[in-house]
Design a protein around this motif. Sequence first.
Motif, PDB file in Angstrom:
ATOM      1  N   ARG A 115      42.650   7.066 -16.752  1.00  0.00           N
ATOM      2  CA  ARG A 115      42.758   8.357 -16.125  1.00  0.00           C
ATOM      3  C   ARG A 115      44.209   8.451 -15.545  1.00  0.00           C
ATOM      4  O   ARG A 115      44.713   9.750 -15.501  1.00  0.00           O
ATOM      5  CB  ARG A 115      41.878   8.341 -15.026  1.00  0.00           C
ATOM      6  CG  ARG A 115      41.694   9.754 -14.511  1.00  0.00           C
ATOM      7  CD  ARG A 115      40.569  10.084 -13.570  1.00  0.00           C
ATOM      8  NE  ARG A 115      40.364  11.317 -12.860  1.00  0.00           N
ATOM      9  CZ  ARG A 115      41.326  11.559 -11.713  1.00  0.00           C
ATOM     10  NH1 ARG A 115      42.046  10.686 -11.203  1.00  0.00           N
ATOM     11  NH2 ARG A 115      41.238  12.751 -10.989  1.00  0.00           N
ATOM     12  N   GLN A 119      46.621  11.650 -16.435  1.00  0.00           N
ATOM     13  CA  GLN A 119      47.430  12.601 -15.288  1.00  0.00           C
ATOM     14  C   GLN A 119      48.845  12.364 -15.342  1.00  0.00           C
ATOM     15  O   GLN A 119      49.443  13.607 -15.125  1.00  0.00           O
ATOM     16  CB  GLN A 119      46.988  11.952 -14.163  1.00  0.00           C
ATOM     17  CG  GLN A 119      47.209  13.123 -12.934  1.00  0.00           C
ATOM     18  CD  GLN A 119      46.359  14.281 -13.063  1.00  0.00           C
ATOM     19  OE1 GLN A 119      45.251  14.324 -13.282  1.00  0.00           O
ATOM     20  NE2 GLN A 119      47.004  15.400 -13.406  1.00  0.00           N
ATOM     21  N   PRO A 159      38.358   8.594 -20.061  1.00  0.00           N
ATOM     22  CA  PRO A 159      39.552   8.884 -19.163  1.00  0.00           C
ATOM     23  C   PRO A 159      39.693  10.276 -19.010  1.00  0.00           C
ATOM     24  O   PRO A 159      40.420  10.585 -17.841  1.00  0.00           O
ATOM     25  CB  PRO A 159      40.816   8.341 -19.810  1.00  0.00           C
ATOM     26  CG  PRO A 159      40.610   8.233 -21.484  1.00  0.00           C
ATOM     27  CD  PRO A 159      38.945   8.329 -21.589  1.00  0.00           C
ATOM     28  N   THR A 160      39.034  11.098 -19.566  1.00  0.00           N
ATOM     29  CA  THR A 160      39.078  12.538 -19.403  1.00  0.00           C
ATOM     30  C   THR A 160      38.051  12.976 -18.368  1.00  0.00           C
ATOM     31  O   THR A 160      38.141  14.318 -17.901  1.00  0.00           O
ATOM     32  CB  THR A 160      39.023  13.516 -20.614  1.00  0.00           C
ATOM     33  OG1 THR A 160      37.733  13.333 -21.186  1.00  0.00           O
ATOM     34  CG2 THR A 160      40.236  13.061 -21.811  1.00  0.00           C
ATOM     35  N   ILE A 163      39.157  15.116 -15.084  1.00  0.00           N
ATOM     36  CA  ILE A 163      40.500  15.802 -15.027  1.00  0.00           C
ATOM     37  C   ILE A 163      40.304  17.170 -15.350  1.00  0.00           C
ATOM     38  O   ILE A 163      39.521  17.816 -16.203  1.00  0.00           O
ATOM     39  CB  ILE A 163      41.108  15.205 -16.549  1.00  0.00           C
ATOM     40  CG1 ILE A 163      41.388  13.557 -16.304  1.00  0.00           C
ATOM     41  CG2 ILE A 163      42.258  16.092 -16.888  1.00  0.00           C
ATOM     42  CD1 ILE A 163      42.669  13.220 -15.295  1.00  0.00           C
TER      43      ILE A 163
END
Length: 245
Positions: A115, A119, A159-160, A163
Amino acid sequence: QHHGDQIVNLAALWVGHGMAPCNRMSARGVDFSLLYVKARWFTTGCGCRKFKQRVRALAKVEIASLDQRVIDQYLDGIWLEKGLSENTLSSYRRDLSLFAHWLNLRNGTLMTVDREALQDYLDWRQQERLKASSTARSISCLRGFYRYALRENWLDEDPTLRIDSPKRARPLPKSLSEADVEALLAAPDLSSNLGLRDRTMLELLYAAGLRVSELVTLTVPQLNLQQGVIRVMGKGSKERLVPFG
């Protein structure tokens, strides 16, 4: 100089994947004029012609083989599942390839991203003043990719998650005035065959409300003069019947 090399590499990736001509450095929804200026600035003593030659050479640089393989597998998978159009698949490939190349420059890959790295990528796009609409589209593409990867057990965590997409302004839709439409339809030279063709295309585009991509791919068998309808193949390979006068 190192930062400039990275910018040139990223710009070259877009050019190498056919998104934009070298002399303009712009693409669908993405303004690369700033990248072009910065790359010219950082590559000291590099004239316009020399810069274009360098971009063309760097455009041959490929992303990591593992990343290329998973991108291919993902696009093949969603094509089978959703029947997406070639344009949509090409757009997804460009977004994923750009992100993969950005990661590769930092010794990362699509399958090792977390993540924090994601970012950082979004922060980089903001620093380069890329359009919010383009970034939002990229995030949407990455979400779809990592959800698919999670489902296929390529990853243990998405990982999204958490977000946020950038806020996009909602501009008012632009429309042509009646005078603009009349001027557009009157533009072709009707004394030539090409002019008649262009006038017919414009009339059909306006009267039937077709997308440009739908118009230019029409074939004679899709036209039914007796019933006054056209069989149009739209997004996602979905057919619809459109009346015309």
